[in-house]
Design an enzyme around this catalytic site. Structure first.
Site, PDB file in Angstrom:
ATOM      1  N   LYS A  72       0.843  -1.196   0.000  1.00  0.00           N
ATOM      2  CA  LYS A  72       0.000   0.000   0.000  1.00  0.00           C
ATOM      3  C   LYS A  72       0.877   1.245   0.000  1.00  0.00           C
ATOM      4  O   LYS A  72       1.885   1.293   0.695  1.00  0.00           O
ATOM      5  CB  LYS A  72      -0.876   0.010   1.253  1.00  0.00           C
ATOM      6  CG  LYS A  72      -1.846   1.177   1.356  1.00  0.00           C
ATOM      7  CD  LYS A  72      -3.010   0.978   0.428  1.00  0.00           C
ATOM      8  CE  LYS A  72      -4.100   2.032   0.651  1.00  0.00           C
ATOM      9  NZ  LYS A  72      -3.679   3.394   0.268  1.00  0.00           N
TER      10      LYS A  72
ATOM     11  N   CYS B 162      -1.447  10.806  -6.173  1.00  0.00           N
ATOM     12  CA  CYS B 162      -2.616  10.529  -5.350  1.00  0.00           C
ATOM     13  C   CYS B 162      -3.640  11.646  -5.499  1.00  0.00           C
ATOM     14  O   CYS B 162      -3.378  12.794  -5.126  1.00  0.00           O
ATOM     15  CB  CYS B 162      -2.238  10.382  -3.885  1.00  0.00           C
ATOM     16  SG  CYS B 162      -3.646   9.881  -2.867  1.00  0.00           S
TER      17      CYS B 162
ATOM     18  N   ASN C 279      -2.787   6.220 -12.634  1.00  0.00           N
ATOM     19  CA  ASN C 279      -3.610   6.199 -11.440  1.00  0.00           C
ATOM     20  C   ASN C 279      -5.040   6.495 -11.871  1.00  0.00           C
ATOM     21  O   ASN C 279      -5.302   6.790 -13.035  1.00  0.00           O
ATOM     22  CB  ASN C 279      -3.122   7.243 -10.429  1.00  0.00           C
ATOM     23  CG  ASN C 279      -3.496   6.887  -9.002  1.00  0.00           C
ATOM     24  OD1 ASN C 279      -4.451   6.160  -8.766  1.00  0.00           O
ATOM     25  ND2 ASN C 279      -2.748   7.402  -8.047  1.00  0.00           N
ATOM     26  N   SER C 280      -5.976   6.431 -10.961  1.00  0.00           N
ATOM     27  CA  SER C 280      -7.370   6.699 -11.316  1.00  0.00           C
ATOM     28  C   SER C 280      -7.532   8.118 -11.851  1.00  0.00           C
ATOM     29  O   SER C 280      -6.732   9.006 -11.563  1.00  0.00           O
ATOM     30  CB  SER C 280      -8.275   6.496 -10.096  1.00  0.00           C
ATOM     31  OG  SER C 280      -7.854   7.319  -9.031  1.00  0.00           O
TER      32      SER C 280
END
Length: 308
Positions: A44, A129, A192-193
């Site tokens: 993670k 992020c 990433n998203s």
């Protein structure tokens, strides 16, 4: 037939792994990944101190994917470093370690400790992020990205890659590639998203943080993910490998990521929905595609997307 692949000086039995953030936070989840049929696994994305993350509901499965605003929940850097070092002692040195400090100073502190440790795996520095309230994505600030990498590579000597947000403009691909090519990166992970999406159901948003805005994943993002893999495959130095991520539900999706230039492929939403059994299913499907096309290794088709 072989599904082996190589990144940096590491060889992996097959090209699949989890996406950091999905089913890899706790010791139990990491053990499940280790014992799955994935080629490797990644921890993670961690911060220096443990984080509970954003309030729930913060993840929702959707028909064509998922939406989340997790807020980087994790057990803290010391937990994951201790875990990684124990894995090394037992002979597993192909592990990926993901760090996502909330500040440059935090990232420097964590990478310094990794540099001075016995860790010999690969580190993924998360520059993308999208779900921390009030925090911009470093990957969209090109000058900041350059400064981060300059400082990191002033002392860090072990295999390092970066996780990137999705890009949508050709100029932005070129700008980011020119920065990445300056440094001794071993890989990039993209994408990433897609951040700040909104899903409406029965006159309401479906997640609580940020008024319902969150990162979108799954089939919704596959075309964007493939475009990012393809463009960076064209623009980056050939010694920088690409780990594709986004919209992987089947062996066909993995095949297309590799066709666009990926050396490995991460699975996120489908792993969240179906657990580690997804690796076996997708590997079987990928082998069938390769068999039908008379390919014996992924190098037979990696990066060989045809253009009209």
């Amino acid at each position: 037939m072989s599904l082996e692949t190589t990144i940096s000086n590491k060889t992996f039995s097959n090209c699949l792994m989890n996406a950091s953030g999905v089913k890899c936070m706790t010791l139990e989840e990491l053990s499940n990944l280790k014992n799955s049929e994935s080629g490797t696994w990644i921890t993670k994305s961690c911060t220096i101190s443990p984080r509970e993350g954003n309030p729930s509901p913060r993840y929702v499965d959707l028909q064509l994917g998922s939406i989340n605003s997790m807020g980087l929940p994790n057990l803290g850097f010391e937990f994951y470093l201790d875990y990684a070092l124990k894995e090394h002692k037992s002979g597993n040195d192909n592990l990926f370690f993901s760090v996502a400090g909330l500040t440059l100073e935090d990232n420097i502190e964590m990478l310094t400790q990794i540099e001075n440790s016995d860790f010999q795996g690969l580190v993924e520095l998360n520059l993308s992020c999208p779900n921390i309230p009030g925090k911009p994505q470093t990957g969209y600030d090109f000058d900041r990205t350059d400064e981060v990498l300059k400082q990191v590579f002033s002392f860090y000597t072990k295999p390092l890659g970066v996780k990137l947000p999705p890009y949508f403009d050709i100029v932005h691909f070129e700008m980011m590639a020119s920065i990445l090519n300056k440094y001794q990166l071993r890989f990039i992970t993209c994408i990433n998203s897609i951040g700040n999406a909104l899903y409406v159901e029965d006159e309401s948003v479906v997640i609580k943080p940020k008024g319902g805005f969150g990162g979108i994943g799954g089939a919704y993002v596959k075309p964007t993910a493939l475009a990012n893999v393809r463009m960076f495959h064209k623009l980056l130095k050939k010694d920088i490998s690409i780990i594709g991520c986004g919209g992987v539900e089947s062996g066909k999706d993995v095949f297309e990521h590799i066709l666009c230039g990926a050396s490995m492929v991460q699975i996120g939403t489908q792993l969240m929905k179906n657990g580690t059994k997804v690796f076996s299913k997708i590997l079987t499907e990928l082998k069938e595609i390769m068999k039908d096309k008379n390919y014996t290794t992924i190098l037979d088709f990696k990066g060989k997307l045809k253009e009209l």
